[in-house]
Scaffold this motif. Structure first.
Motif, short mmCIF file in Angstrom:
data_model
loop_
_atom_site.label_atom_id
_atom_site.label_comp_id
_atom_site.label_asym_id
_atom_site.label_seq_id
_atom_site.Cartn_x
_atom_site.Cartn_y
_atom_site.Cartn_z
N GLY A 206 0.81 -1.22 0.00
CA GLY A 206 0.00 0.00 0.00
C GLY A 206 0.83 1.26 0.00
O GLY A 206 0.41 2.29 0.52
N GLY A 207 2.04 1.16 -0.57
CA GLY A 207 2.87 2.36 -0.69
C GLY A 207 3.58 2.76 0.59
O GLY A 207 4.15 3.85 0.69
N LYS A 208 3.56 1.89 1.61
CA LYS A 208 4.17 2.26 2.89
C LYS A 208 5.67 2.55 2.76
O LYS A 208 6.41 1.85 2.07
N GLY A 209 6.12 3.59 3.44
CA GLY A 209 7.55 3.87 3.52
C GLY A 209 8.17 3.04 4.62
O GLY A 209 7.48 2.38 5.40
N LEU A 210 9.49 3.09 4.70
CA LEU A 210 10.19 2.31 5.74
C LEU A 210 10.25 3.09 7.04
O LEU A 210 10.33 4.31 7.04
N SER A 211 10.27 2.34 8.13
CA SER A 211 10.49 2.97 9.43
C SER A 211 11.88 2.56 9.92
O SER A 211 12.49 1.64 9.38
N VAL A 212 12.33 3.24 10.94
CA VAL A 212 13.66 2.88 11.49
C VAL A 212 13.65 1.44 11.99
O VAL A 212 14.69 0.78 11.98
N TRP A 213 12.49 0.95 12.42
CA TRP A 213 12.44 -0.44 12.87
C TRP A 213 12.49 -1.41 11.69
O TRP A 213 13.07 -2.50 11.81
N ASP A 214 11.90 -1.04 10.56
CA ASP A 214 12.03 -1.90 9.37
C ASP A 214 13.49 -2.06 9.02
O ASP A 214 13.98 -3.15 8.73
N VAL A 215 14.19 -0.94 9.06
CA VAL A 215 15.61 -0.96 8.65
C VAL A 215 16.42 -1.72 9.69
O VAL A 215 17.26 -2.57 9.36
N ALA A 216 16.11 -1.49 10.97
CA ALA A 216 16.86 -2.14 12.05
C ALA A 216 16.77 -3.66 11.96
O ALA A 216 17.76 -4.37 12.12
N THR A 217 15.55 -4.12 11.70
CA THR A 217 15.36 -5.57 11.76
C THR A 217 15.91 -6.28 10.52
O THR A 217 15.96 -7.50 10.48
N GLU A 218 16.32 -5.52 9.54
CA GLU A 218 17.03 -6.13 8.40
C GLU A 218 18.49 -6.37 8.75
O GLU A 218 19.19 -7.09 8.04
N ARG A 219 18.96 -5.74 9.80
CA ARG A 219 20.38 -5.90 10.18
C ARG A 219 20.59 -7.27 10.80
O ARG A 219 19.93 -7.63 11.77
N THR A 220 21.54 -8.01 10.24
CA THR A 220 21.79 -9.35 10.76
C THR A 220 22.23 -9.25 12.21
O THR A 220 23.00 -8.38 12.59
#
Ligand code: FCB
Length: 472
Positions: free
Chosen positions: A48-62
């Motif tokens: 639905g066009g959602k942008g990323l949040s800092v938590w989206d980015v954080a949880t991609e970090r291994t």
């Protein structure tokens, strides 16, 4: 829909609310509900066009999330809101606290609005109201827009206005149906854990000077958002903030210990980001907190009277997120001295000591200091419960809730205005850095199949809500 005053339907704030209350009942209109947050259940991380949040980015970090999971799908609530509204209705609850994902509504944090994102919350609100459930919308539960973080986040001078823009967009769309607005969830965590110790997204360790800049901007953002809600809301709004609400449990009934306990976590004795007073004194009393008679952090920050006036907006009630509390005694000169948690105290699977009595003291001490009615906006327990033969028996959760509700009843009997109890949480979800291992839900959720199964505690809680607490 006919516009009625919110208190007529949920009796939230009205004069005489807590008069004539016996020791065994909950007042009419007491809110019985569950609480969730967008990041922890929605999934649909790029739908639905959602942008990323800092938590989206954080949880991609291994290596960051302990069980290696992420919240891209979480409980897939984004695609299952009707089913989830039905679960809440199935428990007969009259209140549901959820959060609005800022980057779902404003993918870049400001500017272009995602109609699909707003539409999701539109449908959620309708689904709740159709089932007689009052929506409690939290505007920010930690999932800060990543694009704004790249522009300085809470350190940017524009950040208070950014948050107010988000609030305005949401209020313009939903306030014909939503009355209950909670600006922030736990500033202690997104500022302290996110910007000082750096154990939560966005993982910055600012040092005290910049921490206070971020804290000031966030408090200004809260104030501007409160103003925007009151100016723009179509229905008479009830405005609040949800704070971490640990409280000192007096070590003895001695007046000195009670007085010391009442200060613990609220009056500042040393620099620490988790002190409620650091946020609530400006917000609710319009004063900057002091430590030994001097403004806290004066070597790092100066806050003007104009800033304080912006932060200090009237709130209709104060949201308390209650999990655990230490015992506190009066030390030399009456200072609050925290006693170590006793080994013998029962603990949740998280290791958090279970001490329901602290909830009674939290309602009392926060009410006495700030004068706002209180609402328990979170309270819950991580248990390692398991689905077996199609059911989950969780007697410990029942006992946990029961013991906490008894403390609320005690507070009500003392004449303290407690407006409701929102259990954390509806269903097993994504618990931040811990991933999916913690199970906090009244409903179990298998994250591979998305199958939801109400636990024994859900039926028990439903009965308590149905009888307005009489079956406790
Ligand atoms: C609170 C958070 C909530 C959840 C519970 C267990 O501090 O507000 O999102 O993580 O703890």
């Amino acid at each position: 829909m006919a516009s009625r005053k919110p208190c007529e339907e949920l009796c939230l704030v009205h004069p005489g609310y807590h008069t004539g209350m016996g020791g065994t009942t909950f007042p009419d209109g007491f809110a019985w509900g569950v609480a969730t947050s967008a990041f922890q259940i929605e999934g649909g991380w790029q739908e639905g066009g959602k942008g990323l949040s800092v938590w989206d980015v954080a949880t991609e970090r291994t290596g960051f999330v302990k069980d290696g999971s992420n919240a891209r799908v979480a409980c897939d609530h984004f695609n299952r809101l009707e089913e989830d509204a039905e679960l809440i209705a199935g428990m007969g609850l009259n209140a549901y606290r959820f959060s609005i994902s800022w980057p779902r509504v404003l993918p870049e944090g400001v500017g272009a609005v995602s109609l699909e994102g707003l539409g999701f919350y539109d449908r959620l609100v309708d689904a709740l109201l159709a089932r007689g459930i009052q929506p409690f919308a939290t505007l920010f539960h930690w999932d800060y827009p990543y694009d704004l973080f790249k522009r300085g986040g809470w350190l940017a001078a524009d950040s208070p206005a950014w948050f107010a823009e988000h609030a305005s967009v949401v209020v313009d769309r939903l306030s014909d149906r939503v009355s209950n607005w909670i600006t922030f969830n736990e500033p202690q965590c997104f500022l302290g854990d996110g910007h000082l110790s750096g154990v939560h997204a966005p993982f910055v360790q600012l040092g005290w000077r910049a921490f206070f800049e971020a804290q000031r901007n966030a408090l200004l953002g809260h104030g501007l958002a409160c103003q925007a809600i009151r100016q723009r809301a179509l229905r008479e709004p009830l405005v609040s903030i949800a704070t971490c609400a640990a409280a000192g449990i007096p070590a003895t009934s001695d007046a000195a210990d009670v007085a010391a306990a009442s200060k613990w976590g609220l009056e500042i004795q040393q620099l620490a980001a988790w002190h409620g007073g650091l946020y609530l004194d400006p917000i609710l009393r319009g004063v900057w907190p002091t430590c030994d008679g001097r403004p806290v952090g004066e070597e790092f920050i100066e806050v003007s009277e104009v800033d304080l006036a912006t932060m200090n907006q009237r709130l209709d009630y104060l949201g308390l997120n209650y999990y655990t509390s230490p015992r506190v005694r009066a030390g030399r000169g009456g200072v609050a001295e925290e006693l170590p948690y006793e080994e013998s105290w029962p603990r949740s699977a998280f290791g958090w000591p279970i001490n329901p009595e602290g909830l009674y003291w939290a309602t009392k001490f926060y009410y006495e200091r700030y004068g706002s009615p209180v609402m328990v906006t979170e309270n819950g327990i991580w248990l390692d419960d398991k689905l077996a033969d199609g059911r989950v028996d969780d007697p410990e959760r029942i006992e946990f809730i029961r013991s906490h509700l008894l403390q609320i009843r005690r507070a009500l009997a003392d004449g303290l205005p407690v407006l409701g109890y929102l259990h954390w949480t509806l269903m097993d979800n994504f618990e931040w850095a811990e991933g999916f291992r913690p199970r906090f839900g009244l409903v179990s959720c298998d994250h591979a199949t998305q199958r939801r199964v109400p636990k024994t505690s859900a039926a028990w809680f439903a009965e308590v809500a149905r009888t307005n607490g009489a079956t406790l």
